[in-house]
Design a protein around this motif. Structure first.
Motif, PDB file in Angstrom:
ATOM      1  N   PRO A 113       0.819  -1.207   0.000  1.00  0.00           N
ATOM      2  CA  PRO A 113       0.000   0.000   0.000  1.00  0.00           C
ATOM      3  C   PRO A 113       0.861   1.269   0.000  1.00  0.00           C
ATOM      4  CG  PRO A 113       0.041  -0.954   2.182  1.00  0.00           C
ATOM      5  CD  PRO A 113       0.758  -1.916   1.293  1.00  0.00           C
ATOM      6  N   ALA A 114       0.304   2.339  -0.530  1.00  0.00           N
ATOM      7  CA  ALA A 114       1.007   3.630  -0.551  1.00  0.00           C
ATOM      8  C   ALA A 114       1.087   4.205   0.857  1.00  0.00           C
ATOM      9  CB  ALA A 114       0.276   4.595  -1.489  1.00  0.00           C
ATOM     10  N   PRO A 115       1.984   5.109   1.084  1.00  0.00           N
ATOM     11  CA  PRO A 115       2.093   5.736   2.404  1.00  0.00           C
ATOM     12  C   PRO A 115       0.746   6.312   2.852  1.00  0.00           C
ATOM     13  CG  PRO A 115       3.989   6.335   1.073  1.00  0.00           C
ATOM     14  CD  PRO A 115       3.048   5.616   0.156  1.00  0.00           C
ATOM     15  N   ALA A 138      -1.061  -4.563   6.328  1.00  0.00           N
ATOM     16  CA  ALA A 138       0.074  -3.856   5.714  1.00  0.00           C
ATOM     17  C   ALA A 138      -0.258  -2.369   5.649  1.00  0.00           C
ATOM     18  CB  ALA A 138       0.347  -4.406   4.318  1.00  0.00           C
ATOM     19  N   GLN A 139       0.646  -1.537   6.226  1.00  0.00           N
ATOM     20  CA  GLN A 139       0.418  -0.082   6.262  1.00  0.00           C
ATOM     21  C   GLN A 139       1.617   0.633   5.638  1.00  0.00           C
ATOM     22  OE1 GLN A 139      -0.821   1.460  10.032  1.00  0.00           O
ATOM     23  NE2 GLN A 139      -0.272   3.580   9.534  1.00  0.00           N
ATOM     24  N   GLY A 140       1.337   1.495   4.632  1.00  0.00           N
ATOM     25  CA  GLY A 140       2.399   2.272   3.983  1.00  0.00           C
ATOM     26  C   GLY A 140       2.826   3.466   4.842  1.00  0.00           C
ATOM     27  N   VAL A 141       4.169   3.783   4.797  1.00  0.00           N
ATOM     28  CA  VAL A 141       4.695   4.873   5.616  1.00  0.00           C
ATOM     29  C   VAL A 141       5.898   5.503   4.883  1.00  0.00           C
ATOM     30  CG1 VAL A 141       6.220   3.363   6.946  1.00  0.00           C
ATOM     31  CG2 VAL A 141       5.457   5.538   7.933  1.00  0.00           C
ATOM     32  N   ARG A 142       6.119   6.792   5.130  1.00  0.00           N
ATOM     33  CA  ARG A 142       7.282   7.489   4.550  1.00  0.00           C
ATOM     34  C   ARG A 142       8.087   8.076   5.710  1.00  0.00           C
ATOM     35  NH1 ARG A 142       4.713  10.649   1.537  1.00  0.00           N
ATOM     36  NH2 ARG A 142       4.953   9.629  -0.490  1.00  0.00           N
ATOM     37  N   ASP A 143       9.397   7.771   5.710  1.00  0.00           N
ATOM     38  CA  ASP A 143      10.242   8.282   6.800  1.00  0.00           C
ATOM     39  C   ASP A 143      10.603   9.749   6.538  1.00  0.00           C
ATOM     40  OD1 ASP A 143      12.150   8.256   4.856  1.00  0.00           O
ATOM     41  OD2 ASP A 143      13.459   6.781   5.825  1.00  0.00           O
ATOM     42  N   PRO A 144      11.248  10.409   7.474  1.00  0.00           N
ATOM     43  CA  PRO A 144      11.588  11.834   7.311  1.00  0.00           C
ATOM     44  C   PRO A 144      12.478  12.100   6.101  1.00  0.00           C
ATOM     45  CG  PRO A 144      11.732  11.230   9.626  1.00  0.00           C
ATOM     46  CD  PRO A 144      11.512   9.966   8.866  1.00  0.00           C
TER      47      PRO A 144
END
Length: 466
Positions: A113-115, A138-144
């Motif tokens: 999945p997308a962030p 499933a969970q999308g995430v974007r780091d700093p």
């Protein structure tokens, strides 16, 4: 007949109690199966939803650590307790970055999945596991730094599956026990409820055996069964009154007809003797009138006998040599007919009414004489403790389907109507009435040589005539 028709016929042949019990068991079993299925499915969905919610929480926690940069991605899983779940962080377009100790480096799902998005799945056969089902979140995430990752949490469902199976099994055992207890309760209630009906049935059968005399016992319950018994008592009263009226009419009519018939017969006899002998036409007419008058007189006598029998045939009991009665019929028949008459007579004695027994035997002999085509055979013997009288004629045996009906009043078989002249249809009914009054039986059948046979069985008195 089709299988369905056979099943319906078999179902209708069952007793009411059995049909209600089987029907209740079938309905309760269907309800039980549907209830257990609904329970198992509902419980499974509840436990699956609970496992999925737990996985969502864990995935959100890991995603929060990665998104805020609180720890390096490779060490983010160390901040979150696994609680038996499989945790992975996967590069959105690459391989596994971090994984819990129970998981290998291969991704456990293909969800990407997308962030900010969440995807759900349920899988079996996760690498490193023994085919156990898992709820996947499933969970999308974007780091700093802008790198995109997917946090995957796989919560095992084996506990939920075991719980569903155990709960369903225990519920099935309990429900089956309750079903058995319910059927036993229904059976006891039905038996208790139908006891008054069975009692009414047995009393009606008893009243039928004694020709409609008596009344039913009315239950003190005052319910539908009691009202049924009261209604049947009213019906029995009307039937008894109608039967008594009919029997009284037959008896009175028979008595009233005997006197004018005797007068007519006497007048014809006197007129025949006083007329000139050359008046052959008048003589033939008088013979016909006399014959028909005698026939009517026999019919009246038979009706009177049966009317008395309905009220209990009176018997003058004494020792009777049955062989003598049959011997008299043999000599009478040989003196009046031209066909062959044979006899096999052994000494046999019963306790009975000699006049009535003689009447019964004569009726059988006259019936055989009317139907024979070449001869009549009579026999008397002892079989065990019974005295057996047989009367055979060389006509065809009575069909099995008609052998009971032939002893009914005014019963005439179709094939005998054209040649059974002189019979009133009451002779065999009188035979059965007399024999049964003596505790015996009479039936129609076939002799060993295939001839028509009538057989009387009377209880012997243990003695034989000298």
């Amino acid at each position: 007949m089709s299988t369905r028709g056979t099943d319906v016929k078999r179902w209708r042949s069952w007793s009411l109690q059995r049909r209600v019990l089987v029907g209740a068991a079938a309905v309760a079993t269907i309800v039980l199966v549907l209830g257990l299925t609904a329970f198992a499915v509902t419980l499974d969905r509840i436990l699956y939803s609970s496992a999925q919610d737990s996985a969502r929480v864990q995935a959100a926690q890991v995603a929060d650590v990665v998104g805020k940069g609180e720890a390096p991605v490779e060490a983010a899983l160390e901040e979150i307790p696994g609680h038996g779940s499989i945790l992975q962080i996967i590069e959105r377009r690459g391989g596994v970055v971090a994984s819990s100790e129970v998981a290998r480096r291969a991704p456990i799902t293909k969800l990407r999945p997308a962030p900010g998005s969440v995807a759900l799945d349920q899988v079996t056969g996760i690498p490193g596991e023994t085919g156990e089902p898992h709820a996947i979140v499933a969970q999308g995430v974007r780091d700093p730094r802008g790198a995109e990752f997917v946090v995957v949490v796989g919560t095992p469902l084996d506990v939920a599956t075991d719980t569903v199976q155990t709960a369903t099994g225990l519920l099935a055992i309990g429900a089956t026990t309750l079903l058995v207890l319910l059927l036993v309760l229904i059976w006891r209630i039905l038996r208790q409820a139908l006891q008054p009906v069975e009692r009414i049935r047995s009393e009606v059968a008893r009243i039928t055996r004694v020709r409609g005399r008596g009344h039913l016992t009315v239950p003190p319950s005052g319910d539908e069964i009691a009202r049924l018994a009261e209604t049947m008592n009213l019906m029995l009263d009307r039937l008894e009154q109608a039967d008594a009226t009919t029997r009284r009419f037959v008896s009175d009519a028979s008595h009233e007809l005997r006197s004018p018939l005797a007068t007519i017969i006497a007048a014809i006899d006197v007129a025949a003797r006083s007329k000139p002998l050359d008046r052959t036409t008048d003589q033939g007419r008088d013979e016909v009138i006399a014959s028909e008058a005698l026939r009517m007189q026999r019919l009246v006598d038979d009706l009177l006998t049966l009317a008395k029998a309905d009220d209990g045939l009176p018997l003058a009991l004494q020792d009777v040599d049955v062989d003598d009665l049959v011997d008299v019929e043999v000599r009478r028949l040989r003196a009046t007919v031209e066909f062959r008459v044979t006899a096999s007579i052994s000494a046999a004695r019963v306790t009975g009414d000699p006049v009535r027994l003689s009447q019964a035997i004569r009726n059988l002999v006259d019936n055989a004489a009317r139907h024979t085509t070449g001869g009549v055979d009579l026999g008397v013997g002892v079989d065990g403790g019974d005295v057996v009288v047989t009367v055979d004629n060389d006509g065809p045996p009575i069909p099995e389907s008609e052998r009971g009906r032939v002893f009914d009043r005014f019963a005439r078989l179709e094939e005998a109507r054209g040649r059974d002249r002189g019979g009133s249809g009451l002779g065999l009914a009188i035979v059965r009435t007399v024999v049964e009054a003596h505790g015996g039986t009479v039936h129609a059948g076939a002799s060993p040589t295939g001839q028509c046979r009538f057989e009387i069985r009377l209880p012997g008195d243990g003695a034989s005539s000298a």
